[in-house]
Design a protein around this motif. Structure first.
Motif, PDB file in Angstrom:
ATOM      1  N   LEU A 231       0.755  -1.190   0.024  1.00 18.37           N
ATOM      2  CA  LEU A 231       0.119  -0.074   0.052  1.00 18.37           C
ATOM      3  C   LEU A 231       0.822   1.250   0.083  1.00 18.37           C
ATOM      4  CD1 LEU A 231      -2.706  -0.878   2.511  1.00 18.37           C
ATOM      5  CD2 LEU A 231      -2.871  -1.192  -0.013  1.00 18.37           C
ATOM      6  N   SER A 232       0.540   2.148  -0.904  1.00 18.82           N
ATOM      7  CA  SER A 232       0.924   3.600  -0.891  1.00 18.82           C
ATOM      8  C   SER A 232       0.840   4.063   0.565  1.00 18.82           C
ATOM      9  CB  SER A 232       0.516   4.437  -2.122  1.00 18.82           C
ATOM     10  OG  SER A 232      -0.665   4.706  -1.694  1.00 18.82           O
ATOM     11  N   ALA A 233       1.823   5.214   0.785  1.00 14.64           N
ATOM     12  CA  ALA A 233       1.685   6.205   1.890  1.00 14.64           C
ATOM     13  C   ALA A 233       0.435   6.718   1.965  1.00 14.64           C
ATOM     14  CB  ALA A 233       2.810   7.239   1.670  1.00 14.64           C
ATOM     15  N   ALA A 234      -0.137   7.164   0.958  1.00 11.08           N
ATOM     16  CA  ALA A 234      -1.228   7.800   0.860  1.00 11.08           C
ATOM     17  C   ALA A 234      -2.535   6.975   1.265  1.00 11.08           C
ATOM     18  CB  ALA A 234      -1.566   8.612  -0.458  1.00 11.08           C
ATOM     19  N   SER A 235      -2.489   5.713   0.833  1.00 12.03           N
ATOM     20  CA  SER A 235      -3.511   4.754   1.053  1.00 12.03           C
ATOM     21  C   SER A 235      -3.445   4.410   2.688  1.00 12.03           C
ATOM     22  CB  SER A 235      -3.338   3.484   0.246  1.00 12.03           C
ATOM     23  OG  SER A 235      -3.448   3.825  -0.975  1.00 12.03           O
ATOM     24  N   LEU A 236      -2.286   4.241   3.176  1.00 12.54           N
ATOM     25  CA  LEU A 236      -2.212   3.944   4.448  1.00 12.54           C
ATOM     26  C   LEU A 236      -2.697   5.119   5.495  1.00 12.54           C
ATOM     27  CD1 LEU A 236       1.510   2.290   4.557  1.00 12.54           C
ATOM     28  CD2 LEU A 236      -0.582   1.273   4.934  1.00 12.54           C
ATOM     29  N   ALA A 237      -2.238   6.474   5.103  1.00  5.70           N
ATOM     30  CA  ALA A 237      -3.057   7.523   5.722  1.00  5.70           C
ATOM     31  C   ALA A 237      -4.438   7.469   5.821  1.00  5.70           C
ATOM     32  CB  ALA A 237      -2.229   8.817   5.204  1.00  5.70           C
ATOM     33  N   ASP A 270     -11.013  -2.823   9.517  1.00  5.45           N
ATOM     34  CA  ASP A 270     -10.290  -3.013  10.481  1.00  5.45           C
ATOM     35  C   ASP A 270      -8.892  -3.429  10.612  1.00  5.45           C
ATOM     36  OD1 ASP A 270     -12.186  -1.652  12.188  1.00  5.45           O
ATOM     37  OD2 ASP A 270     -13.204  -3.553  12.651  1.00  5.45           O
ATOM     38  N   GLU A 271      -8.934  -4.488   9.683  1.00  9.21           N
ATOM     39  CA  GLU A 271      -7.554  -5.185   9.413  1.00  9.21           C
ATOM     40  C   GLU A 271      -6.667  -4.182   8.774  1.00  9.21           C
ATOM     41  OE1 GLU A 271      -7.459  -8.971   7.771  1.00  9.21           O
ATOM     42  OE2 GLU A 271      -9.206  -9.797   8.722  1.00  9.21           O
ATOM     43  N   GLY A 272      -7.294  -3.476   7.772  1.00 10.69           N
ATOM     44  CA  GLY A 272      -6.400  -2.625   7.226  1.00 10.69           C
ATOM     45  C   GLY A 272      -5.693  -1.439   8.241  1.00 10.69           C
ATOM     46  N   ARG A 273      -6.700  -1.168   9.054  1.00 11.10           N
ATOM     47  CA  ARG A 273      -6.234  -0.132  10.051  1.00 11.10           C
ATOM     48  C   ARG A 273      -5.118  -0.558  10.845  1.00 11.10           C
ATOM     49  NH1 ARG A 273     -10.330   0.400  12.509  1.00 11.10           N
ATOM     50  NH2 ARG A 273     -11.684   2.008  11.040  1.00 11.10           N
ATOM     51  N   ASP A 274      -5.123  -1.719  11.181  1.00  9.48           N
ATOM     52  CA  ASP A 274      -4.204  -2.245  12.304  1.00  9.48           C
ATOM     53  C   ASP A 274      -2.993  -2.555  11.424  1.00  9.48           C
ATOM     54  OD1 ASP A 274      -5.925  -2.745  14.211  1.00  9.48           O
ATOM     55  OD2 ASP A 274      -6.216  -4.767  13.673  1.00  9.48           O
ATOM     56  N   HIS A 275      -2.907  -2.663  10.029  1.00  8.46           N
ATOM     57  CA  HIS A 275      -1.800  -2.690   9.273  1.00  8.46           C
ATOM     58  C   HIS A 275      -1.320  -1.523   9.076  1.00  8.46           C
ATOM     59  CE1 HIS A 275       0.852  -4.075   5.925  1.00  8.46           C
ATOM     60  NE2 HIS A 275       0.281  -2.914   5.176  1.00  8.46           N
ATOM     61  N   ALA A 276      -2.228  -0.240   8.726  1.00  6.56           N
ATOM     62  CA  ALA A 276      -1.447   0.777   8.568  1.00  6.56           C
ATOM     63  C   ALA A 276      -0.693   1.394   9.837  1.00  6.56           C
ATOM     64  CB  ALA A 276      -2.700   1.938   8.128  1.00  6.56           C
ATOM     65  N   VAL A 277      -1.355   1.198  10.936  1.00  5.64           N
ATOM     66  CA  VAL A 277      -0.698   1.433  12.176  1.00  5.64           C
ATOM     67  C   VAL A 277       0.414   0.913  12.491  1.00  5.64           C
ATOM     68  CG1 VAL A 277      -0.905   1.446  14.789  1.00  5.64           C
ATOM     69  CG2 VAL A 277      -3.135   2.207  13.289  1.00  5.64           C
TER      70      VAL A 277
END
Length: 324
Positions: A231-237, A270-277
Motif C-alpha cells: 500500500l502507498s503512503a497515501a492509502s495507509l494515511a 479494521d484489518e487495514g487500519r491495524d496494518h496501517a498503524v
C-alpha cells in the motif's frame, strides 16, 4: 560476526550470509557457539560434531568456481580439551579432567576463559596458513560466526577485558591478545540483526555504542522479517484517518464476485487500519535504524518458514544488496 536480539533471526541471517559468500566462489566456514545445533536444523543435516563438516555448495560464480559452506559447532568443553592438548600436552589426562567435571567447573567460574576458547577456535580457522602441514584442513576465504545475542556481544568479543583479573601472562593471555588484534582489525565486521520493533532496535543501538566504545568494527544492520509494503503512503494515511470509502470497497468486492455484507467490509477496514498503524510504527523504527549511519540491508518475512530453499533466497538478496 552476526549478532542480534533473540527472536530477530540472527542465526538465519548468519546462514544466509555464509551461502551468499559461497556463491561468489568462496570457501566459507559457518560457526555457532550457543549449543543449539541451529545450523544442523536449518540445513537439515545430522547434529554437528566438534569438527568442520561440509553442509552446502554455492552456485558457480562468473569464472565457474563454486564455493562451499562448511560448518562447525563449537562447545567450550571440547575447545578446552583441545587447548589443553595443544599447549600443555595433557592428552588422556585432559579427558580425565572432563570426566571429573573440572572443565565444566573451570568454564563456569571463569566465563572470560570460556569466551577466549570459543573465539580462539574461530581465530585458528581464520589464521590457518595456506599450504599448511595438515592436508585435510580447508583454507577458508571467509568465516561467519553466529555470535551470542546483542546483550552479551560486547562481553563475548572484548575478551581482554574479561580476562584482566584472571590471566596476566601465559598462553591464555597471549591467545586473548592475538584474538583481540584480529577482532579489531579491518578483517572483521560485526553485523547486527534487528526487526522493526522498539526493543530490538533499541538493543541494536546500545550494542553499536558498546562495540564502538570497545574499538570493535561495526559492519552493517540487517533489518529482518520485513512485511510487504503493497500500500502507498497515501492509502495507509487514508485508512488510519478512517477516510475510506466503504461504498467503493463494497462495489469492488461485488465486481470480484465476493459475497459481501456490511460486517465483512467493516472487518476488512479494521484489518487495514491495524496494518496501517503497524506500518507507521515500523517506519518510525526504520528511521531510528537509519540514524545509526550504518549500511542497512532488508530481508523479507517468508511465510513458508526457513529451509534450505529459503536460505538460498535470502542469500541472493544479501548479494544483491552488497553485503556479500
Amino acid at each position: 560476526m552476526v549478532t542480534g536480539k533473540g527472536g530477530t533471526g540472527k542465526s538465519t541471517v548468519a546462514a544466509a550470509l555464509a551461502l551468499a559468500l559461497a556463491t561468489t566462489g568462496k570457501n566459507v566456514l559457518l560457526c555457532e557457539v550457543e549449543g543449539r545445533q541451529g545450523i544442523a536444523k536449518m540445513f537439515d543435516v545430522d547434529p554437528l560434531p566438534y569438527e568442520e563438516r561440509r553442509i552446502a555448495k554455492g552456485a558457480p560464480d562468473e569464472s565457474g568456481r563454486a564455493g562451499q559452506v562448511f560448518a562447525l559447532h563449537i562447545d567450550p568443553e571440547s575447545a578446552l580439551l583441545e587447548y589443553l592438548a595443544m599447549y600443555y600436552r595433557l592428552g588422556r589426562a585432559g579427558r580425565a579432567l572432563d570426566r571429573f567435571g573440572v572443565i565444566d567447573f573451570a568454564t563456569t567460574i571463569a566465563p572470560g576463559v570460556r569466551d577466549v576458547l570459543l573465539t580462539g577456535k574461530v581465530y585458528e580457522a581464520v589464521q590457518r596458513p595456506r599450504g599448511g602441514r595438515k592436508k585435510d584442513q580447508v583454507q577458508y576465504d571467509a568465516v561467519v560466526l553466529d555470535a551470542p545475542p546483542t546483550g552479551r556481544i560486547g562481553q563475548f568479543l572484548n575478551v581482554n577485558s574479561e580476562l584482566a583479573g584472571l590471566a596476566k601472562v601465559g598462553p591464555v593471555k597471549s591467545q586473548a591478545d592475538n584474538i583481540m588484534n584480529l577482532l579489531r582489525s579491518p578483517r572483521t565486521a560485526v553485523h547486527l540483526v534487528t526487526i522493526l520493533e522498539e526493543m530490538p532496535v533499541q538493543e541494536t543501538s546500545d550494542a553499536v555504542a558498546e562495540l564502538r566504545a570497545a574499538g570493535l568494527p561495526v559492519g552493517g544492520v540487517v533489518v529482518n522479517l520485513v512485511r510487504p509494503q503493497a500500500l502507498s503512503a497515501a492509502s495507509l494515511a487514508q485508512v488510519r484517518d478512517d477516510a475510506v470509502d466503504l461504498t467503493a470497497i463494497t462495489s469492488q468486492l461485488t465486481r470480484a464476485k465476493v459475497d459481501v455484507d456490511a460486517e465483512l467490509v467493516a472487518s476488512l477496514v479494521d484489518e487495514g487500519r491495524d496494518h496501517a498503524v503497524r506500518r507507521q510504527l515500523e517506519d518510525e523504527q526504520r528511521a531510528l535504524v537509519a540514524a545509526e549511519d550504518l549500511p542497512t540491508y532488508e530481508l523479507p518475512r517468508l511465510a513458508a518458514g526457513i529451509d534450505r530453499g529459503a536460505l538460498l533466497e535470502l542469500a541472493q538478496l544479501l548479494r544483491q544488496q552488497g553485503l556479500a
